[in-house]
Design an enzyme around this catalytic site. Sequence first.
Site, PDB file in Angstrom:
ATOM      1  N   HIS A 156      -7.105 -14.841  -7.849  1.00 41.53           N
ATOM      2  CA  HIS A 156      -7.942 -14.052  -8.753  1.00 41.53           C
ATOM      3  C   HIS A 156      -8.303 -12.726  -8.076  1.00 41.53           C
ATOM      4  CE1 HIS A 156      -9.015 -18.140 -10.410  1.00 41.53           C
ATOM      5  NE2 HIS A 156      -8.720 -17.480 -11.502  1.00 41.53           N
ATOM      6  N   GLY A 157      -8.291 -11.691  -8.852  1.00 38.68           N
ATOM      7  CA  GLY A 157      -8.849 -10.428  -8.370  1.00 38.68           C
ATOM      8  C   GLY A 157      -7.941  -9.612  -7.474  1.00 38.68           C
ATOM      9  N   ASP A 197     -14.341 -19.662 -19.201  1.00 34.59           N
ATOM     10  CA  ASP A 197     -13.422 -19.684 -18.060  1.00 34.59           C
ATOM     11  C   ASP A 197     -14.129 -20.300 -16.841  1.00 34.59           C
ATOM     12  OD1 ASP A 197     -11.020 -18.988 -16.806  1.00 34.59           O
ATOM     13  OD2 ASP A 197     -11.649 -16.938 -16.353  1.00 34.59           O
TER      14      ASP A 197
HETATM   15  P1  13P Z   1      -7.196 -11.833 -12.511  1.00 35.97           P
HETATM   16  O1  13P Z   1      -8.557 -11.249 -12.544  1.00 35.97           O
HETATM   17  O2  13P Z   1      -6.630 -11.892 -11.132  1.00 35.97           O
HETATM   18  O3  13P Z   1      -6.272 -11.174 -13.487  1.00 35.97           O
HETATM   19  O4  13P Z   1      -7.339 -13.366 -12.957  1.00 35.97           O
HETATM   20  C1  13P Z   1      -7.910 -13.679 -14.196  1.00 35.97           C
HETATM   21  C2  13P Z   1      -8.123 -15.141 -14.300  1.00 35.97           C
HETATM   22  O5  13P Z   1      -7.298 -15.944 -13.919  1.00 35.97           O
HETATM   23  C3  13P Z   1      -9.374 -15.614 -14.902  1.00 35.97           C
HETATM   24  O6  13P Z   1      -9.556 -16.979 -14.750  1.00 35.97           O
END
Ligand code: 13P
Length: 274
Positions: free
Chosen positions: A174-175, A81
């Site tokens: 994210h997050g 990722d």
């Molecule tokens: P979240 O942690 O916000 O669910 O996002 C995950 C993500 O997109 C990883 O690339």
Amino acid sequence: MYTTMAPMLVQAKQEGKGIPAFNIHALEVVPMMALTAAEKNCPVILQASVSTAKYIGFHLLTAVVREVVAALEIPVALHLDHAAKLEDISAAIDSGFSSVMFDGSMLPMEENISRTREAVAIARKASASIEAELGIVGRGEVTGSNPYTDPDDAARFVAETGVDALAVGIGTHHGQYKAKTNINLDVLKAIHEKVSIPLVLHGGTGVRDEDVRTCIRLGMHKLNFGTELNVSWVRAAKEVFGAAELNESLRGLMTRCNNAMADTIRKKIDLVRF
Ligand code: 13P
């Protein structure tokens, strides 16, 4: 069955369904993630950030995923990722990851295209799948900068790079787990009209369930969930470890945390496989 990401996404697109991509933060959760997806008969992408892949070790992670999924009937891909460096793409491919994401979203468009093309060449040599990103998926608080991907840019980017899947900026972060995310479905619709390859939802945590389903209808077939899974594990851990005797088996304690994460995984699978 260990496989690459691209055919999974092509099939999901044909079926109008989503493939969940779950972020691994530690080796401990890997068997649980794969077995929970198998229990739900759901193809799954297990993904690790570059930091997590380095923390676990690229080779160790690949070996564990391959071993765990070998006997499963569901397709499972291991995906890197958000790699911003080509050397990390190569490290993942060399160790046997079946899919990678090159994230050049912080680069000017022309540079993003040329670096992504290099990443595509590395992936293709090993018959691995590749995702790239155009536009901004924020982190934490919403900023004033325009996070949205331009639909014409997206069409050009896909045509010139040949990637299998594209992450686009539609306002997700994210997050973000403390509030709901307001995504811009009009932007997604406009991108979907110009881009035919599967799109990717980043920052799935905090996106309303009904919005996740609309995203799938509008061409997003890889749906990333990380923080919400982590939150369910840590929330359980605070309770379980807080109440534990010091000589209690770590195995039993961690199993209860894993079970909490598995419940969240089942919910996400039900959400994307409607
Ligand atoms: P979240 O942690 O916000 O669910 O996002 C995950 C993500 O997109 C990883 O690339």
